[in-house]
Enzyme design. Structure first.
Site, mmCIF file in Angstrom:
data_model
loop_
_atom_site.group_PDB
_atom_site.id
_atom_site.type_symbol
_atom_site.label_atom_id
_atom_site.label_comp_id
_atom_site.label_asym_id
_atom_site.label_seq_id
_atom_site.Cartn_x
_atom_site.Cartn_y
_atom_site.Cartn_z
ATOM 1 N N ASP A 409 0.664 -1.971 -5.653
ATOM 2 C CA ASP A 409 -0.151 -2.090 -4.407
ATOM 3 C C ASP A 409 -1.299 -3.007 -5.024
ATOM 4 O OD1 ASP A 409 1.039 -1.166 -2.064
ATOM 5 O OD2 ASP A 409 1.007 1.034 -3.249
ATOM 6 N N ASP A 548 7.450 1.707 3.583
ATOM 7 C CA ASP A 548 6.265 2.094 2.761
ATOM 8 C C ASP A 548 5.365 2.811 3.441
ATOM 9 O OD1 ASP A 548 4.676 2.243 0.467
ATOM 10 O OD2 ASP A 548 3.811 0.230 0.836
HETATM 11 C C1 DX5 Z 1 -0.384 1.956 1.307
HETATM 12 C C2 DX5 Z 1 0.397 1.557 0.211
HETATM 13 C C3 DX5 Z 1 1.592 2.179 -0.179
HETATM 14 C C4 DX5 Z 1 1.194 3.756 -0.702
HETATM 15 C C5 DX5 Z 1 2.416 4.661 -0.783
HETATM 16 O O1 DX5 Z 1 -1.528 1.434 1.725
HETATM 17 O O2 DX5 Z 1 0.996 0.164 0.658
HETATM 18 O O3 DX5 Z 1 2.499 1.639 -1.172
HETATM 19 O O4 DX5 Z 1 0.774 3.530 -2.192
HETATM 20 O O5 DX5 Z 1 1.946 5.881 -0.987
HETATM 21 P P1 DX5 Z 1 2.536 7.002 -0.446
HETATM 22 O O6 DX5 Z 1 3.830 7.420 -0.537
HETATM 23 O O7 DX5 Z 1 1.601 8.240 -0.719
HETATM 24 O O8 DX5 Z 1 2.039 6.619 1.247
HETATM 25 ZN ZN ZN Z 2 2.483 -0.508 -0.639
#
Ligand code: DX5
Ligand code: ZN
Length: 590
Positions: A409, A548
């Protein structure tokens, strides 16, 4: 090329920057790729730094080097050749070679490309290849691109000084056309270099026109230096920061740079007329060919092709659609061209290897031994935000669970409030693993971020909706051979993807508002997965659907049922006591 185990390098050598692409090859497949650019007016230094960086990324010395770039002055000719035989004659390859050998190279020039445009005989017109045809005359038309010998020698000596042995030289317009030409279309290319601006027009068969004008970015910088009496290096920096083809009225009152007292408008008063001159010069030279052959579009590359204004300006001047493929397009195109030119050989090796593998399985079965278990793909992507990516044990844990894709990310503090991840982080992760790097850009200006992410080692780049330049970013990603995707925010409908869906390798459905890990999964987004899966089926499309945000063992199955192919998971996996077990709990249950 040795397709067993080797590494090859492609360089685009310009007078103000050197761009490089490198690939490592094993068993006729590319197993590692890297890109790097170095800006310097000292070409030898720039070449050396590109080679050093790419060798360290690729992990071995290069076996082959292919070169394109600024080879100085060029000349272009279309030549006709006729051979007459006294009797019927079966035309063979040496007849063609013979004709080519009779093409007269202008004094002081070297023939870099000789491309057949058409072959005719008294009994057969417009042959694709005359070899094997029986006739008593062969009339051929060749397009020839020549380069000035002394400039070629200059580049050869720079390569020698940088200790690199080239095995092939290619004209930049030739490689651009190899990468971007659409069949049955006439395409025009303009490459904005530092010393020269080069343009050409190509049909399916080859170049109809090739032109080089000794005007480029360096002249513009020099004019700024002269006008304001400032060092060249400052002039170059200011030009890059200020240049626009559409100045605004406030530019008169905005300083171009804190260190100097002239305005942005003062700078653009120099740059804009110069750009006008370059483009008008090309237009004047190209006009007869454009009128005769009607190109469908113009593709621009090189130094200032990254400014959207230039694309619009070129499009308006020529009255043709114009697309920018950006500064590093030429080197990417060369890499693709070289790789594609051994496609047949590669396919043979891969087929042979597959056959051998099958044979081994068969023999093992005969001895009642189980063939070695093949690695099954685990469609779960741990999210970088929730793991310590600097800790080597993170990677061993991922390996133990069969993870082969990592989601990274990147948040820029503008598109979302938070700042997280970075190009540096991608590079660091790349240096620790061979896993597929799935980069999620939650950033404004996705195009600029995308090229940096690719250079740092991204394999897939996902850009966010509601940002400007999404189309350009997708093109940048695809043209560098990486997978391109779009993240669909919870408030966005899949219909907004309609115009671009065919170009995508992936659509990532966001099930939380982008910006932070650890949020709750939004079940309301599930129907978008189903819509995308149905659209994909209906139109025979191939894109992958990933999900996601907030994924855990309670909602993963709903995503699979709706049609997902990949799931990203952060907090759920990071909080578990047993990572491999947690990964298993997210897999599809039949
Ligand atoms: C949110 C990100 C996700 C996040 C996923 O803005 O794009 O990729 O890191 O983490 P969880 O599974 O905790 O939502
Ligand atoms: Zn993400």
């Amino acid at each position: 090329m040795n397709l067993g185990d080797s590494a090859f390098l492609c360089l685009d050598i310009g007078s103000s920057a050197v761009h490089g692409v490198a690939h490592r090859v094993r068993a006729a497949r590319i197993v590692k790729s890297a890109m790097f650019a170095s800006e310097s007016f000292d070409t030898v230094v720039a070449i050396k730094s590109v080679i050093d960086e790419l060798e360290s990324q690729i992990g071995r010395h290069f076996d082959y080097a292919y070169i394109t770039g600024n080879f100085g002055q060029s000349d272009f000719k279309i030549c006709g050749k006729s051979t007459i035989w006294s009797n019927e004659h079966k035309i063979n390859a040496s007849d063609i070679k013979n004709q080519i050998s009779k093409i007269v190279t202008p004094d002081g020039f070297f023939p870099m490309h000789i491309i057949p445009l058409r072959y005719d005989s008294p009994h057969m017109h417009n042959m694709l290849s005359p070899i094997g045809h029986v006739d008593n005359q062969l009339l051929s038309t060749y397009a020839c691109i020549f380069y000035n010998v002394s400039s070629m020698e200059e580049i050869a000596s720079q390569l020698r000084h940088a200790h690199i042995q080239p095995i092939g030289f290619y004209d930049s317009q030739f490689v651009l056309n190899a990468a971007y030409h659409t069949p049955h279309e006439i395409t025009m290319y303009i490459d904005f270099g530092a010393q020269y601006t080069t343009a050409s027009i190509w049909s399916d068969r080859g170049p109809l026109w090739h032109y080089k004008t000794p005007m480029g970015g360096t002249n513009i910088t020099q004019s700024i230096t002269d006008e304001f009496n400032i060092p060249f290096i400052d002039a170059d920096r200011i030009k890059r920061a200020v240049f626009t083809m559409v100045p605004t009225p406030t530019d008169r009152f905005t300083p171009a740079d804190i260190a100097f007292d002239f305005s942005r408008a003062d700078v653009n008063d120099i740059v804009v007329p110069y750009m006008h001159d370059i483009i008008e010069d090309i237009k004047l030279a190209a006009l007869p060919i454009i009128e005769k052959h009607q190109p469908a579009r113009i593709i621009i590359t090189g130094g200032c092709a990254d400014t959207d204004d230039v694309t619009d300006f070129v499009s308006n001047t020529f009255g043709l659609p114009c697309e920018s493929m950006h500064g590093d397009a030429v080197v990417r195109a060369l890499g693709e061209y070289i790789w594609n030119s051994c496609a047949v050989e590669r396919a043979k090796i891969i087929a042979r290897n597959d056959k051998n593998a099958k044979r081994i399985d068969y023999i093992l079965k005969m001895f009642h031994r189980k063939p070695k278990k093949r690695h099954t793909f685990v469609p779960i992507l741990p999210s970088s935000m929730c793991f310590d990516m600097n800790n080597p044990t993170t990677y061993t844990t991922f390996d133990a669970a069969g993870i082969s894709m990592i989601h990274i990310d990147i948040m820029d503090g503008l598109y979302v409030n938070k700042i997280a991840g970075s190009i540096e982080q991608i590079r660091a992760i790349r240096s620790r693993t061979t896993a597929h790097l799935h980069v999620h850009l939650m950033t404004e200006s996705p195009n600029a971020w995308a090229s940096d992410a690719i250079a740092a080692g991204a394999d897939t780049v996902i850009v966010s909706t509601n940002t400007s330049g999404v189309k350009n970013a997708i093109r940048t990603i695809k043209s560098s051979g990486r997978r391109a995707g779009i993240a669909l925010n919870p408030d966005a409908s899949p219909t907004i993807l309609k115009p671009i869906l065919r170009e995508l390798d992936e659509v990532m459905v966001m099930t939380v508002t982008p910006g932070a890990a650890g949020q709750e999964f939004m079940p309301a987004c599930l129907h978008k997965i189903s819509i995308l899966a149905a659209t994909r089926k209906k139109y025979g499309l191939k894109f992958t659907i990933s999900v996601d945000g907030g994924i855990n063992d309670k909602n993963a199955q709903m995503c699979w049922d709706a049609g997902a192919d990949l799931l990203v998971s952060g907090s759920y996996l990071a909080r578990s006591n047993d990572f491999p077990v947690a990964v298993q709990s997210l897999l599809k249950k039949q």
